[in-house]
Design an enzyme around this catalytic site. Sequence first.
Site, PDB file in Angstrom:
ATOM      1  CG  ASP A 127      -2.170   0.673   1.119  1.00 19.12           C
ATOM      2  OD1 ASP A 127      -2.533   0.917  -0.035  1.00 19.12           O
ATOM      3  OD2 ASP A 127      -2.816   0.975   2.126  1.00 19.12           O
ATOM      4  CB  CYS A 138     -21.372  -7.619  -7.961  1.00 22.20           C
ATOM      5  SG  CYS A 138     -19.860  -7.322  -7.021  1.00 22.20           S
ATOM      6  CB  CYS A 151     -26.070  -7.123  -5.366  1.00 24.02           C
ATOM      7  SG  CYS A 151     -25.893  -6.428  -3.708  1.00 24.02           S
ATOM      8  CB  CYS A 160     -21.673  -1.291  -2.078  1.00 24.48           C
ATOM      9  SG  CYS A 160     -21.521  -1.661  -3.832  1.00 24.48           S
ATOM     10  CB  CYS A 183     -22.149   5.103  -0.520  1.00 28.38           C
ATOM     11  SG  CYS A 183     -20.868   6.368  -0.326  1.00 28.38           S
ATOM     12  CB  SER A 202     -11.973   5.814   3.543  1.00 30.92           C
ATOM     13  OG  SER A 202     -12.526   4.748   4.259  1.00 30.92           O
ATOM     14  CE  LYS A 256      -2.687  14.301   4.624  1.00 29.48           C
ATOM     15  NZ  LYS A 256      -3.350  13.147   5.213  1.00 29.48           N
ATOM     16  CB  CYS A 293     -19.257   0.147   0.488  1.00 29.02           C
ATOM     17  SG  CYS A 293     -17.464   0.110   0.562  1.00 29.02           S
ATOM     18  CB  CYS A 326     -20.589  -6.464   0.692  1.00 33.19           C
ATOM     19  SG  CYS A 326     -20.163  -7.686  -0.577  1.00 33.19           S
TER      20      CYS A 326
END
Length: 312
Positions: free
Chosen positions: A133, A188, A191, A194, A198, A216, A223, A244, A248
């Site tokens: 990451d 998916c 569906c 999600c 949101c 998130s 900032k 989300c 699920c």
Amino acid sequence: MSNNSAKYSMLIKNEALRLGFMACGISKAEFLASEAPRLEHWLNNNLHGEMKYMENYFDKRLDPRLLVDDAKSVISLSLNYYTEDKQADSDAPKISKYAYGQDYHTVIKDKLKTLMFFIEENIGEVSGRAFVDSAPVLDRAWAQRSGIGWVGKNTNLISKQNGSFFFLAELIIDLELDYDHPFQTDHCGTCTRCLDACPTDAIIAPQVVDGSKCISYLTIELKNEIPAEFKDKMDNWMFGCDICQDVCPWNRFSKAHDEKAFKPENGLLELSAKELTEITDEVFKKVFKGSAVKRTKFAGLKRNIDFLKSED
């Protein structure tokens, strides 16, 4: 593929599982042709908000051979962080499950170093790099190519067996291995849970998230001040967001992790709404020592909590 490739691949996968990884898949290190136009479109439409670093190293994001000399294989790994633990005070500002324990970057990096050492010890001179990451690597694209799962409508990678509450990481190495088949099917279906759930409408189309609207992003990456347009839409999240994923249907298959480092520490889940609203720098340092929450720094978390308070 040579017999050795198959043997080495099995060796690596067995060791990865022994180290606690949930899944390990291997794909050929090559240019991600199908991802290039999607990434370009996402950036050109400014769906990355203030995450300007996403504009850097465009070519490297799409070609692992530019990250590791003579790269041959991308080893994709997943590590479960799902937990049934919850914050004791249901009115307290919320924190994403992935940040309950120690910072996953550190935990996974240590496992990857151990895996790399194992490869060198058991296979021979192999060069490579570990990624968690923190570098221009498209984790989900590689995980999908290596058969771990598919990219859901919320853009998270989903596994039929384990849902989506897991981290992704890679070892990119200069050794040819046996390659897994890409995960071809999208499970998916019709569906849209999600998208519907949101609160900031960040999922603007299946597999397209407007990063600048994602809770998130707003609570971690942003900032500056959180824009007023998100008042009453934050659903009381102070760090990250699990909405989300929580809605699920595939996450009914999530099983609690057994990674000691991810266990909640320092009374984090016991903090009341009042204690978090009145949090001091001293308490922040004590509770979030070694946690991913330190990314926001005290000022960032306080900004988030104050914004939630202003919604009351």
